[in-house]
Design a protein around this motif. Structure first.
Motif, short mmCIF file in Angstrom:
data_model
loop_
_atom_site.label_atom_id
_atom_site.label_comp_id
_atom_site.label_asym_id
_atom_site.label_seq_id
_atom_site.Cartn_x
_atom_site.Cartn_y
_atom_site.Cartn_z
N UNK A 111 0.83 -1.21 0.00
CA UNK A 111 0.00 0.00 0.00
C UNK A 111 0.87 1.26 0.00
N UNK A 150 -6.73 -4.97 -13.99
CA UNK A 150 -8.06 -5.59 -13.86
C UNK A 150 -8.22 -6.80 -14.78
N UNK A 183 -6.05 -12.17 -4.41
CA UNK A 183 -4.89 -11.28 -4.55
C UNK A 183 -3.62 -11.94 -4.00
N UNK A 184 -2.47 -11.38 -4.37
CA UNK A 184 -1.19 -11.98 -3.96
C UNK A 184 -1.01 -11.97 -2.45
N UNK A 185 -1.50 -10.90 -1.79
CA UNK A 185 -1.20 -10.74 -0.37
C UNK A 185 -2.43 -10.76 0.53
N UNK A 186 -3.60 -10.92 -0.04
CA UNK A 186 -4.82 -10.86 0.77
C UNK A 186 -5.73 -12.04 0.45
N UNK A 205 -9.03 -12.12 -0.34
CA UNK A 205 -10.02 -12.00 -1.42
C UNK A 205 -9.99 -10.60 -2.01
N UNK A 206 -10.53 -10.52 -3.23
CA UNK A 206 -10.68 -9.21 -3.87
C UNK A 206 -11.89 -8.50 -3.27
N UNK A 217 -1.30 -2.29 -8.78
CA UNK A 217 -0.58 -2.91 -7.66
C UNK A 217 -1.50 -3.13 -6.46
N UNK A 218 -2.29 -2.10 -6.11
CA UNK A 218 -3.17 -2.23 -4.94
C UNK A 218 -4.22 -3.33 -5.18
N UNK A 219 -4.66 -3.45 -6.43
CA UNK A 219 -5.64 -4.49 -6.76
C UNK A 219 -5.01 -5.88 -6.68
N UNK A 220 -3.90 -6.08 -7.39
CA UNK A 220 -3.34 -7.43 -7.50
C UNK A 220 -2.67 -7.89 -6.22
N UNK A 221 -2.10 -6.95 -5.45
CA UNK A 221 -1.43 -7.33 -4.20
C UNK A 221 -2.44 -7.43 -3.06
N UNK A 222 -3.25 -6.39 -2.88
CA UNK A 222 -4.12 -6.33 -1.71
C UNK A 222 -5.59 -6.56 -2.02
N UNK A 223 -5.94 -6.60 -3.30
CA UNK A 223 -7.33 -6.84 -3.68
C UNK A 223 -8.24 -5.65 -3.48
N UNK A 224 -7.66 -4.45 -3.46
CA UNK A 224 -8.45 -3.26 -3.15
C UNK A 224 -8.45 -2.24 -4.29
N UNK A 225 -9.49 -1.40 -4.26
CA UNK A 225 -9.63 -0.29 -5.21
C UNK A 225 -8.79 0.89 -4.72
N UNK A 243 -3.12 -0.29 6.29
CA UNK A 243 -2.74 -0.14 4.88
C UNK A 243 -3.25 1.18 4.31
#
Lengths: 150, 140
Positions: free
Chosen positions: A9, A60, A69-72, A74-75, B20-28, B48
């Motif tokens: 982040x 996307x 996701x790689x580190x979490x 779920x999306x 990056x935020x999407x693919x790593x953390x799954x967030x918008x 985060x």
């Protein structure tokens, strides 16, 4: 909460802030130049949005092939598709405020680091507006905010 | 060329942030949501979100280190307009579930119909506001 998500982040924020700085979109004068279709039109914002959406779209698309996701776990991407008065009313109010000053949340927060009083006044009012929304919105209707996850 | 390439490159960095935020953390990567949700009770996502905002503020510092100068920030609006504009931007982005980043960058990239409608709406209202202020005799 693992440290890698926090680092990801932080890096994402750094990319966002440096992108805003490089793009010229931290400058309200240029943003208003884009919005001023009847004046000396400045197309910069369209180029920035094009670059941002194009690269973001790759992310996307890649997501479609990933179970999570790689580190979490779920999306958490909004699944809602229907339009409602809150969405359009909120966007309209935001548009009026954006047009008055030329600042939206990202550039306003990033510009805080320059220490300009005008930016601080705007951000304080913006956070006040966000707080006002939180205080006036009905508790428990969180899923109606488009925050539903997939 | 830099007239086109520099904004495109800046936009690409913003897009990379969202990816990056999407693919790593799954967030918008929606700034109004990230900032607005920190104004409530802090949950497991607070860390985060704070890290993202710290990075956001360090971005212009990094730019200054590379480019040798701060990015330009020219504000003409008098302070009553700053306050009114800030209140509308803060309240409106929370009511409408997003701003230029969440609906603009992320929403358009995933072809969300809600985001398409939101972007069309806030662009139209912003352009109308600028027109009234600059050409409609509302100020100056």
């Amino acid at each position: 909460m693992n440290a890698s998500r926090i680092v990801a982040a932080l890096v994402a924020g750094l990319l966002f802030g440096s992108g805003l700085a490089l793009s010229g979109m931290m400058d309200p004068a240029r943003v208003l130049g884009f919005l001023d279709v009847a004046g000396a039109f400045d197309p910069t914002l369209a180029f920035v949005l094009t670059g941002a959406v194009a690269v973001s779209a790759v992310g996307y698309l890649l997501r479609r092939g990933m179970a999570r996701p790689l580190l979490a776990g779920r999306f958490e991407v909004p699944a809602a598709r229907r339009l409602d008065p809150k969405l359009l009313g909120g966007a309209a109010l935001f548009g009026i405020g954006w047009g008055l000053v030329g600042l939206c949340p990202g550039p306003a927060l990033a510009a805080l680091v320059l220490g300009l009083p005008d930016v601080a006044i705007f951000v304080a009012a913006m956070l006040g507006g966000m707080l006002l929304y939180r205080l006036t919105s009905i508790r428990g209707s969180g899923s109606a905010h488009g925050a539903t996850t997939s | 060329m830099s007239f086109v390439l520099t904004p495109l490159a800046g936009g690409a960095l913003i897009g990379a942030s969202a990816g990056l935020l999407l693919l790593a953390n799954g967030r918008i990567a929606g700034i109004s949501g990230i900032a607005g949700r920190l104004l409530g009770r802090w949950d497991g996502d607070a860390a985060w979100r704070i890290a993202f905002l710290v990075g956001l503020l360090l971005g212009p510092v990094l730019y200054r280190g590379v480019a040798g100068q701060w990015p330009a920030v020219r504000i003409d609006a008098p302070w009553p307009m700053l306050i009114l504009g800030g209140l509308l931007v803060g309240y409106g982005t929370r009511l409408g579930s997003g701003c230029t980043s969440g609906h603009g960058v992320c929403g358009l990239a995933r072809l969300s119909p809600r985001s398409l409608a939101a972007v069309a709406t806030f662009m139209a209202f912003a352009m109308a506001t600028v027109f009234l202020v600059r050409h409609g005799g509302l100020s100056r």
